[in-house]
Motif scaffolding. Sequence first.
Motif, PDB file in Angstrom:
ATOM      1  N   SER A 110      42.752  26.041  55.239  1.00 56.54           N
ATOM      2  CA  SER A 110      43.453  27.377  55.290  1.00 56.54           C
ATOM      3  C   SER A 110      43.399  27.892  53.708  1.00 56.54           C
ATOM      4  O   SER A 110      42.906  28.814  53.805  1.00 56.54           O
ATOM      5  CB  SER A 110      44.954  27.575  55.473  1.00 56.54           C
ATOM      6  N   ALA A 111      43.906  27.150  52.750  1.00 55.58           N
ATOM      7  CA  ALA A 111      43.741  27.559  51.547  1.00 55.58           C
ATOM      8  C   ALA A 111      42.321  27.752  50.943  1.00 55.58           C
ATOM      9  O   ALA A 111      42.138  28.845  50.133  1.00 55.58           O
ATOM     10  CB  ALA A 111      44.480  26.401  50.405  1.00 55.58           C
ATOM     11  N   LEU A 112      41.286  27.044  51.265  1.00 57.20           N
ATOM     12  CA  LEU A 112      39.899  26.946  50.994  1.00 57.20           C
ATOM     13  C   LEU A 112      39.262  28.222  51.543  1.00 57.20           C
ATOM     14  O   LEU A 112      38.734  28.845  51.083  1.00 57.20           O
ATOM     15  CB  LEU A 112      39.184  25.669  51.512  1.00 57.20           C
ATOM     16  N   VAL A 113      39.686  28.416  52.839  1.00 55.89           N
ATOM     17  CA  VAL A 113      38.885  29.607  53.647  1.00 55.89           C
ATOM     18  C   VAL A 113      39.482  30.878  52.792  1.00 55.89           C
ATOM     19  O   VAL A 113      38.854  31.858  52.636  1.00 55.89           O
ATOM     20  CB  VAL A 113      39.570  29.577  55.044  1.00 55.89           C
ATOM     21  N   ILE A 114      40.875  31.088  52.696  1.00 53.59           N
ATOM     22  CA  ILE A 114      41.546  32.294  52.122  1.00 53.59           C
ATOM     23  C   ILE A 114      40.872  32.445  50.644  1.00 53.59           C
ATOM     24  O   ILE A 114      40.509  33.359  50.054  1.00 53.59           O
ATOM     25  CB  ILE A 114      42.894  32.278  51.883  1.00 53.59           C
ATOM     26  N   LEU A 115      40.659  31.349  49.851  1.00 51.55           N
ATOM     27  CA  LEU A 115      40.188  31.139  48.502  1.00 51.55           C
ATOM     28  C   LEU A 115      38.606  31.776  48.493  1.00 51.55           C
ATOM     29  O   LEU A 115      38.196  32.653  47.600  1.00 51.55           O
ATOM     30  CB  LEU A 115      39.937  29.847  48.074  1.00 51.55           C
ATOM     31  N   LEU A 116      37.796  31.258  49.577  1.00 50.37           N
ATOM     32  CA  LEU A 116      36.451  31.736  49.583  1.00 50.37           C
ATOM     33  C   LEU A 116      36.308  33.420  50.044  1.00 50.37           C
ATOM     34  O   LEU A 116      35.493  33.875  49.685  1.00 50.37           O
ATOM     35  CB  LEU A 116      35.658  30.960  50.580  1.00 50.37           C
ATOM     36  N   LEU A 117      37.166  33.514  50.687  1.00 54.20           N
ATOM     37  CA  LEU A 117      37.241  35.173  51.204  1.00 54.20           C
ATOM     38  C   LEU A 117      37.942  35.880  50.336  1.00 54.20           C
ATOM     39  O   LEU A 117      37.806  37.148  50.462  1.00 54.20           O
ATOM     40  CB  LEU A 117      37.659  35.162  52.848  1.00 54.20           C
ATOM     41  N   GLY A 118      38.941  35.431  49.695  1.00 56.39           N
ATOM     42  CA  GLY A 118      39.660  36.221  48.860  1.00 56.39           C
ATOM     43  C   GLY A 118      39.409  36.169  47.047  1.00 56.39           C
ATOM     44  O   GLY A 118      38.494  36.895  46.494  1.00 56.39           O
ATOM     45  N   SER A 119      39.725  35.247  46.541  1.00 63.19           N
ATOM     46  CA  SER A 119      39.665  35.116  45.103  1.00 63.19           C
ATOM     47  C   SER A 119      38.316  35.000  44.479  1.00 63.19           C
ATOM     48  O   SER A 119      38.102  35.246  43.502  1.00 63.19           O
ATOM     49  CB  SER A 119      40.645  33.949  44.579  1.00 63.19           C
ATOM     50  N   LEU A 120      37.373  34.278  45.325  1.00 62.28           N
ATOM     51  CA  LEU A 120      36.084  34.039  44.844  1.00 62.28           C
ATOM     52  C   LEU A 120      35.147  35.368  45.450  1.00 62.28           C
ATOM     53  O   LEU A 120      34.128  35.184  45.102  1.00 62.28           O
ATOM     54  CB  LEU A 120      35.486  32.688  45.457  1.00 62.28           C
ATOM     55  N   ARG A 121      35.704  36.115  46.060  1.00 63.58           N
ATOM     56  CA  ARG A 121      34.959  37.315  46.744  1.00 63.58           C
ATOM     57  C   ARG A 121      34.501  38.113  45.225  1.00 63.58           C
ATOM     58  O   ARG A 121      35.479  38.348  44.702  1.00 63.58           O
ATOM     59  CB  ARG A 121      35.682  38.140  47.626  1.00 63.58           C
ATOM     60  N   ILE A 122      33.453  38.546  45.142  1.00 63.67           N
ATOM     61  CA  ILE A 122      32.949  39.185  44.210  1.00 63.67           C
ATOM     62  C   ILE A 122      33.025  40.771  44.254  1.00 63.67           C
ATOM     63  O   ILE A 122      32.376  41.266  45.419  1.00 63.67           O
ATOM     64  CB  ILE A 122      31.625  38.996  43.694  1.00 63.67           C
ATOM     65  N   ARG A 123      33.547  41.691  43.602  1.00 62.78           N
ATOM     66  CA  ARG A 123      33.481  42.959  43.377  1.00 62.78           C
ATOM     67  C   ARG A 123      33.571  43.348  41.916  1.00 62.78           C
ATOM     68  O   ARG A 123      34.370  42.972  41.053  1.00 62.78           O
ATOM     69  CB  ARG A 123      34.892  43.596  44.208  1.00 62.78           C
ATOM     70  N   TRP A 124      32.414  44.010  41.506  1.00 62.40           N
ATOM     71  CA  TRP A 124      32.154  44.178  40.376  1.00 62.40           C
ATOM     72  C   TRP A 124      33.469  45.225  39.350  1.00 62.40           C
ATOM     73  O   TRP A 124      33.544  46.535  40.233  1.00 62.40           O
ATOM     74  CB  TRP A 124      30.628  44.602  40.069  1.00 62.40           C
ATOM     75  N   THR A 125      33.803  44.972  38.382  1.00 67.27           N
ATOM     76  CA  THR A 125      34.370  46.327  37.723  1.00 67.27           C
ATOM     77  C   THR A 125      33.751  47.396  37.530  1.00 67.27           C
ATOM     78  O   THR A 125      34.384  48.454  37.471  1.00 67.27           O
ATOM     79  CB  THR A 125      35.203  45.735  36.430  1.00 67.27           C
ATOM     80  N   THR A 126      32.505  47.376  37.534  1.00 65.12           N
ATOM     81  CA  THR A 126      31.797  48.590  37.099  1.00 65.12           C
ATOM     82  C   THR A 126      31.717  49.407  38.790  1.00 65.12           C
ATOM     83  O   THR A 126      31.389  50.859  38.728  1.00 65.12           O
ATOM     84  CB  THR A 126      30.218  48.304  36.962  1.00 65.12           C
ATOM     85  N   GLN A 127      31.969  48.796  39.732  1.00 62.70           N
ATOM     86  CA  GLN A 127      32.262  49.560  40.883  1.00 62.70           C
ATOM     87  C   GLN A 127      33.543  50.312  41.049  1.00 62.70           C
ATOM     88  O   GLN A 127      33.605  51.013  42.070  1.00 62.70           O
ATOM     89  CB  GLN A 127      32.111  48.568  42.136  1.00 62.70           C
ATOM     90  N   ILE A 128      34.674  50.141  40.187  1.00 59.97           N
ATOM     91  CA  ILE A 128      35.774  50.538  40.137  1.00 59.97           C
ATOM     92  C   ILE A 128      35.831  51.902  39.300  1.00 59.97           C
ATOM     93  O   ILE A 128      35.850  51.743  38.376  1.00 59.97           O
ATOM     94  CB  ILE A 128      37.064  49.689  39.981  1.00 59.97           C
ATOM     95  N   ILE A 129      35.758  53.084  39.822  1.00 63.60           N
ATOM     96  CA  ILE A 129      35.498  54.137  39.264  1.00 63.60           C
ATOM     97  C   ILE A 129      36.830  55.373  39.668  1.00 63.60           C
ATOM     98  O   ILE A 129      36.997  55.537  40.568  1.00 63.60           O
ATOM     99  CB  ILE A 129      34.089  55.022  39.519  1.00 63.60           C
ATOM    100  N   GLY A 130      37.416  55.529  38.504  1.00 57.37           N
ATOM    101  CA  GLY A 130      38.422  56.411  38.861  1.00 57.37           C
ATOM    102  C   GLY A 130      38.024  57.864  38.078  1.00 57.37           C
ATOM    103  O   GLY A 130      37.084  58.415  37.731  1.00 57.37           O
TER     104      GLY A 130
END
Length: 161
Positions: free
Chosen positions: A94-114
């Motif tokens: 469970s920890a590994l699945v959440i890790l792969l789908l969560g913490s290791l998921r990539i979203r670039w900071t340049t995609q975060i535009i305010g």
Amino acid sequence: MTAPEEITPQKHHPPSGVTPEEEADHLLALFGGELARCIEFLRHHFDVIQARSHLLLTLGTLALTITGFSGPKIAQTNMFARYSMAFGIVFVLSALVILLLGSLRIRWTTQIIGDDGRDTLSSIIRYRNQKTRLYFVELTLLVIGLTSYVASVVTSLMEGP
């Protein structure tokens, strides 16, 4: 008779005591309003989360690999060893699945535009905080799983051949 005090809503502070907006203001003040330097500073926070997530991935993978080799022998020991090993495997996986789908998921900071620099920084900080909370969930699940797995190994060793 005195006038009633005006009731103002309380500002919600996270456990760290600082809101993302306050942290963004602090960073902008610290770096003289240079958004690029603030984002670079925050990027290092994501590096830490990434490195620690890789450590969890390695530990979980090792536990599952070792279980593949020694699991059947340990499971033959008794009912407690069998159930604690199964419980441990479920939590580690469970920890590994959440890790792969969560913490290791990539979203670039340049995609975060305010709307402005402060809003962009606040959004990046919220994203970092979300990843940090998720990391602690993953860590907790992994620790529970490894503890259960170790209990099965100790039981097997105590029972002996």
